[in-house]
Design a protein around this motif. Structure first.
Motif, PDB file in Angstrom:
ATOM      1  N   THR A 214       0.826  -1.199   0.000  1.00  0.00           N
ATOM      2  CA  THR A 214       0.000   0.000   0.000  1.00  0.00           C
ATOM      3  C   THR A 214       0.864   1.254   0.000  1.00  0.00           C
ATOM      4  O   THR A 214       0.606   2.212  -0.748  1.00  0.00           O
ATOM      5  N   ILE A 215       1.906   1.262   0.831  1.00  0.00           N
ATOM      6  CA  ILE A 215       2.795   2.423   0.905  1.00  0.00           C
ATOM      7  C   ILE A 215       3.567   2.606  -0.401  1.00  0.00           C
ATOM      8  O   ILE A 215       3.665   3.723  -0.935  1.00  0.00           O
ATOM      9  N   LEU A 216       4.117   1.527  -0.942  1.00  0.00           N
ATOM     10  CA  LEU A 216       4.878   1.620  -2.192  1.00  0.00           C
ATOM     11  C   LEU A 216       4.002   2.104  -3.338  1.00  0.00           C
ATOM     12  O   LEU A 216       4.362   3.047  -4.059  1.00  0.00           O
ATOM     13  N   ASP A 217       2.849   1.472  -3.513  1.00  0.00           N
ATOM     14  CA  ASP A 217       1.980   1.827  -4.626  1.00  0.00           C
ATOM     15  C   ASP A 217       1.437   3.247  -4.486  1.00  0.00           C
ATOM     16  O   ASP A 217       1.328   3.989  -5.478  1.00  0.00           O
ATOM     17  N   SER A 218       1.095   3.651  -3.279  1.00  0.00           N
ATOM     18  CA  SER A 218       0.577   5.007  -3.058  1.00  0.00           C
ATOM     19  C   SER A 218       1.635   6.053  -3.373  1.00  0.00           C
ATOM     20  O   SER A 218       1.353   7.083  -3.989  1.00  0.00           O
ATOM     21  N   PHE A 219       2.867   5.782  -2.959  1.00  0.00           N
ATOM     22  CA  PHE A 219       3.952   6.736  -3.197  1.00  0.00           C
ATOM     23  C   PHE A 219       4.157   6.958  -4.688  1.00  0.00           C
ATOM     24  O   PHE A 219       4.244   8.100  -5.146  1.00  0.00           O
ATOM     25  N   TYR A 220       4.216   5.877  -5.473  1.00  0.00           N
ATOM     26  CA  TYR A 220       4.511   6.031  -6.892  1.00  0.00           C
ATOM     27  C   TYR A 220       3.288   6.447  -7.696  1.00  0.00           C
ATOM     28  O   TYR A 220       3.427   7.070  -8.754  1.00  0.00           O
ATOM     29  N   LYS A 221       2.109   6.167  -7.191  1.00  0.00           N
ATOM     30  CA  LYS A 221       0.907   6.674  -7.848  1.00  0.00           C
ATOM     31  C   LYS A 221       0.860   8.193  -7.744  1.00  0.00           C
ATOM     32  O   LYS A 221       0.528   8.898  -8.699  1.00  0.00           O
TER      33      LYS A 221
END
Length: 229
Positions: A214-221
């Protein structure tokens, strides 16, 4: 005579230091050439002493598997313990599995889950650390020892001082990390004022693989990027 011998010995040391530059350059060149081809990856750090029956070893496998399921590769220090677990999870998930091995007198040996063309060997810690920072889109930090803390705080320092672009730094395991984070907040921030409150925002604390993603995907989104950038 004694003074002359001293000078000869010191000159030999200086000569050896000069020639060491070429070996260091060679490690950088080899690392840059190989790592530039791996694609977006997340580094997983943790203790080399963690056994396969340990809960954090099992969790690291799950975290790595989830990471490659979402399009990233995995980079580890290439050795046993949590490093092995990270490569194992990436391997089981059919994703990129990179190992940056270091020559040590104990603990370190490469694990069998690294892609055969993505296993690199280093003599110098500082060269190896450059590869982690330069080619990682995030750091996932499992419970570990001095080496794990070294990687963690170097990344925080480089981001804090704007020497590198910000990327997610994710600590996994509340029971393990809560004491350190409490000391950072209560002592470094509140008592002595040695950091600013916004520095705490550089670190995320989670307990499972879903929170990591969730943190990784949110950051790059939010950055307008996806794992194939």
């Amino acid at each position: 005579m004694r003074k002359e011998k001293h000078h000869k010995g010191w000159n030999a040391i200086k000569t050896n230091d000069s020639w060491a530059i070429f070996k260091i350059m060679g490690e950088f060149v080899n690392g840059f050439e190989k790592m530039s081809k791996i694609g977006p990856c997340v580094s997983i750090f943790g203790s080399a002493r963690t056994n396969p029956d340990n809960e954090y070893y099992k969790l690291a496998v799950k975290v790595a598997h989830k990471i490659v399921d979402h399009g990233y590769g995995v980079i580890t220090g290439g050795g046993p313990g949590i490093m092995e677990a990270g490569n194992k999870g990436a391997h089981l998930g059919g994703g990129t599995s990179v190992g940056l091995n270091i020559d040590l007198p104990f603990e370190q040996h490469d694990n069998p889950y690294i892609d055969s063309d993505k296993s690199l060997d280093f003599d110098y810690f500082f060269v190896r650390k450059v590869m982690f920072v330069k080619y990682s889109q995030g750091f996932v930090v499992m419970p570990g020892g001095f080496g794990t803390l070294d990687e963690l705080f170097e990344a925080i320092t480089l981001i804090q001082t704007h020497k590198i672009e910000k990327f997610p730094i994710i600590l996994v395991g509340t029971d393990f990390w809560k004491g350190l984070l409490g000391w950072i907040k209560e002592t470094l921030l509140d008592k002595f004022g040695n950091i600013s409150e916004k520095d705490l925002d550089l670190i995320h604390l989670v307990d499972n693989e879903d929170e990591v993603i969730t943190i990784l995907d949110s950051f790059y989104k939010e950055s307008g990027l996806s794992p194939n950038f």
